[in-house]
Design a protein around this motif. Structure first.
Motif, PDB file in Angstrom:
ATOM      1  N   ALA A  11      20.473   3.223   5.943  1.00 58.94           N
ATOM      2  CA  ALA A  11      21.030   4.496   6.395  1.00 58.94           C
ATOM      3  C   ALA A  11      19.856   5.291   6.948  1.00 58.94           C
ATOM      4  O   ALA A  11      18.695   4.937   6.739  1.00 58.94           O
ATOM      5  CB  ALA A  11      21.703   5.235   5.242  1.00 58.94           C
ATOM      6  N   GLN A  12      20.146   6.374   7.652  1.00 60.29           N
ATOM      7  CA  GLN A  12      19.055   7.139   8.236  1.00 60.29           C
ATOM      8  C   GLN A  12      19.342   8.629   8.278  1.00 60.29           C
ATOM      9  O   GLN A  12      20.488   9.061   8.181  1.00 60.29           O
ATOM     10  CB  GLN A  12      18.749   6.650   9.653  1.00 60.29           C
ATOM     11  N   ARG A  13      18.275   9.373   8.396  1.00 60.47           N
ATOM     12  CA  ARG A  13      18.292  10.786   8.731  1.00 60.47           C
ATOM     13  C   ARG A  13      17.386  10.897   9.957  1.00 60.47           C
ATOM     14  O   ARG A  13      16.763   9.925  10.368  1.00 60.47           O
ATOM     15  CB  ARG A  13      17.766  11.657   7.585  1.00 60.47           C
ATOM     16  N   SER A  14      17.289  12.071  10.526  1.00 61.40           N
ATOM     17  CA  SER A  14      16.492  12.192  11.743  1.00 61.40           C
ATOM     18  C   SER A  14      15.023  11.873  11.497  1.00 61.40           C
ATOM     19  O   SER A  14      14.325  11.416  12.395  1.00 61.40           O
ATOM     20  CB  SER A  14      16.642  13.600  12.328  1.00 61.40           C
ATOM     21  N   SER A  16      13.834   9.888   8.663  1.00 67.36           N
ATOM     22  CA  SER A  16      13.551   8.776   7.754  1.00 67.36           C
ATOM     23  C   SER A  16      14.682   7.751   7.706  1.00 67.36           C
ATOM     24  O   SER A  16      15.792   7.999   8.173  1.00 67.36           O
ATOM     25  CB  SER A  16      13.294   9.311   6.347  1.00 67.36           C
ATOM     26  N   LEU A  17      14.354   6.614   7.083  1.00 64.83           N
ATOM     27  CA  LEU A  17      15.306   5.530   6.859  1.00 64.83           C
ATOM     28  C   LEU A  17      15.397   5.296   5.356  1.00 64.83           C
ATOM     29  O   LEU A  17      14.418   5.492   4.637  1.00 64.83           O
ATOM     30  CB  LEU A  17      14.814   4.233   7.510  1.00 64.83           C
ATOM     31  N   TYR A  18      16.550   4.863   4.883  1.00 59.76           N
ATOM     32  CA  TYR A  18      16.711   4.466   3.492  1.00 59.76           C
ATOM     33  C   TYR A  18      17.193   3.023   3.516  1.00 59.76           C
ATOM     34  O   TYR A  18      18.294   2.746   3.985  1.00 59.76           O
ATOM     35  CB  TYR A  18      17.711   5.367   2.766  1.00 59.76           C
ATOM     36  N   ILE A  19      16.352   2.118   3.057  1.00 56.79           N
ATOM     37  CA  ILE A  19      16.656   0.693   3.119  1.00 56.79           C
ATOM     38  C   ILE A  19      16.871   0.164   1.705  1.00 56.79           C
ATOM     39  O   ILE A  19      16.077   0.444   0.807  1.00 56.79           O
ATOM     40  CB  ILE A  19      15.513  -0.079   3.809  1.00 56.79           C
ATOM     41  N   LYS A  79      10.096   7.787   9.505  1.00 59.31           N
ATOM     42  CA  LYS A  79       9.967   7.466  10.927  1.00 59.31           C
ATOM     43  C   LYS A  79       8.642   8.041  11.435  1.00 59.31           C
ATOM     44  O   LYS A  79       8.174   9.070  10.953  1.00 59.31           O
ATOM     45  CB  LYS A  79      11.137   8.065  11.714  1.00 59.31           C
ATOM     46  N   LYS A  80       8.058   7.365  12.392  1.00 58.19           N
ATOM     47  CA  LYS A  80       6.780   7.787  12.965  1.00 58.19           C
ATOM     48  C   LYS A  80       6.978   9.070  13.769  1.00 58.19           C
ATOM     49  O   LYS A  80       7.899   9.166  14.567  1.00 58.19           O
ATOM     50  CB  LYS A  80       6.246   6.678  13.874  1.00 58.19           C
ATOM     51  N   LYS A  81       6.088  10.038  13.547  1.00 56.26           N
ATOM     52  CA  LYS A  81       6.121  11.291  14.304  1.00 56.26           C
ATOM     53  C   LYS A  81       5.112  11.186  15.440  1.00 56.26           C
ATOM     54  O   LYS A  81       4.125  10.470  15.350  1.00 56.26           O
ATOM     55  CB  LYS A  81       5.768  12.465  13.399  1.00 56.26           C
ATOM     56  N   ALA A  82       5.349  11.963  16.501  1.00 58.36           N
ATOM     57  CA  ALA A  82       4.429  11.967  17.637  1.00 58.36           C
ATOM     58  C   ALA A  82       3.090  12.555  17.212  1.00 58.36           C
ATOM     59  O   ALA A  82       3.025  13.502  16.430  1.00 58.36           O
ATOM     60  CB  ALA A  82       5.033  12.778  18.780  1.00 58.36           C
ATOM     61  N   LYS A  83       1.989  11.970  17.710  1.00 60.27           N
ATOM     62  CA  LYS A  83       0.645  12.459  17.408  1.00 60.27           C
ATOM     63  C   LYS A  83       0.340  13.678  18.271  1.00 60.27           C
ATOM     64  O   LYS A  83       0.976  13.915  19.292  1.00 60.27           O
ATOM     65  CB  LYS A  83      -0.392  11.369  17.687  1.00 60.27           C
ATOM     66  N   GLY A 118      20.568  17.452   5.141  1.00 60.75           N
ATOM     67  CA  GLY A 118      19.246  17.353   4.537  1.00 60.75           C
ATOM     68  C   GLY A 118      18.826  15.914   4.467  1.00 60.75           C
ATOM     69  O   GLY A 118      19.448  15.033   5.038  1.00 60.75           O
ATOM     70  N   GLY A 119      17.764  15.667   3.727  1.00 63.08           N
ATOM     71  CA  GLY A 119      17.237  14.318   3.593  1.00 63.08           C
ATOM     72  C   GLY A 119      18.017  13.507   2.582  1.00 63.08           C
ATOM     73  O   GLY A 119      19.047  13.923   2.061  1.00 63.08           O
ATOM     74  N   PHE A 120      17.488  12.336   2.285  1.00 64.48           N
ATOM     75  CA  PHE A 120      18.096  11.448   1.306  1.00 64.48           C
ATOM     76  C   PHE A 120      17.821  11.939  -0.103  1.00 64.48           C
ATOM     77  O   PHE A 120      16.819  12.603  -0.363  1.00 64.48           O
ATOM     78  CB  PHE A 120      17.517  10.033   1.432  1.00 64.48           C
ATOM     79  N   ASP A 121      18.685  11.585  -1.034  1.00 59.17           N
ATOM     80  CA  ASP A 121      18.413  11.798  -2.454  1.00 59.17           C
ATOM     81  C   ASP A 121      17.477  10.676  -2.868  1.00 59.17           C
ATOM     82  O   ASP A 121      17.881   9.538  -3.034  1.00 59.17           O
ATOM     83  CB  ASP A 121      19.706  11.748  -3.264  1.00 59.17           C
ATOM     84  N   THR A 122      16.197  11.006  -3.023  1.00 54.48           N
ATOM     85  CA  THR A 122      15.193   9.991  -3.345  1.00 54.48           C
ATOM     86  C   THR A 122      14.784  10.048  -4.807  1.00 54.48           C
ATOM     87  O   THR A 122      13.734   9.528  -5.175  1.00 54.48           O
ATOM     88  CB  THR A 122      13.950  10.156  -2.455  1.00 54.48           C
TER      89      THR A 122
END
Length: 192
Positions: A11-14, A16-19, A79-83, A118-122
């Motif tokens: 699953a994903q959020r803008s 991050s990913l949850y695998i 997810k990788k953010k722009a430098k 929001g983000g994932f429940d981690t």
């Protein structure tokens, strides 16, 4: 001995990913997350499993975590953010996890892009292993020190709500047992 492909859900959020690698009681696991790939090997129920995938876009291996749980391996992959200096592109939902093919989405954690709150429940990953640093030690066992418990859950309020749902067999003690009402209709037991 044959090697099986481990079942994966995602699953994903803008940002991050949850695998989830859906294998119970994983032993002898080897998890190698790079910025473009994920390699997993492990044993479950006496069988060897592995996964070797290439992500749709780059991820941040240093900022990602995982934890081996009794029923699965859970990963929170950033997810990788722009430098700095690069064109800042808005964080986005990926159309798929893999660069070359589609993979089943985890419907339990899935949200549409426009419904993201929001983000994932981690919380299950707290104390998990960092994935980017190969020399990092065990991250600890989340929830062990002091045994934090249910995190502010008000059991009295919960029980009151359960009683308000229509009884649910909880009763308030003023009603007679339903067994008492029909005892007169049964004959006495005979000894053998």
């Amino acid at each position: 001995m044959s090697i099986n492909t481990a079942p994966i859900k995602w699953a994903q959020r803008s940002d991050s990913l949850y695998i989830t690698i859906a294998l119970p009681d994983v032993k002898d696991e080897s998890i190698n997350l790079q910025n473009t790939t994920l390699k997993f090997k492990g044993k479950s129920e006496g069988r060897d499993y592995e996964v070797d995938i290439e992500f749709f876009k780059a991820v941040d291996a240093e900022g990602s975590t995982y934890k081996v749980l009794p029923r699965s391996v859970q990963m929170h992959v950033m997810k990788k953010k722009a430098k700095e200096g690069e064109e800042e592109e808005e964080e986005e939902f990926w159309p798929r996890l893999l660069k070359d093919k589609a993979l089943e989405k985890n419907q339990d954690r899935y949200v549409d892009e426009d419904e993201e709150d929001g983000g994932f429940d981690t919380s299950a990953l707290e104390g998990g292993m960092g994935m980017g640093n190969k020399h990092q030690g065990m991250g600890g066992m989340g929830g062990m020190g002091g045994m934090g418990g249910m995190g502010g859950m008000d059991m009295d309020a919960l029980m009151k709500q359960m009683g308000d749902i229509g009884g649910g067999g909880m009763g308030d003690g003023d009603e007679p047992d339903s067994d008492d009402e029909s005892d007169g209709d049964l004959p006495d037991l005979e000894e053998s």
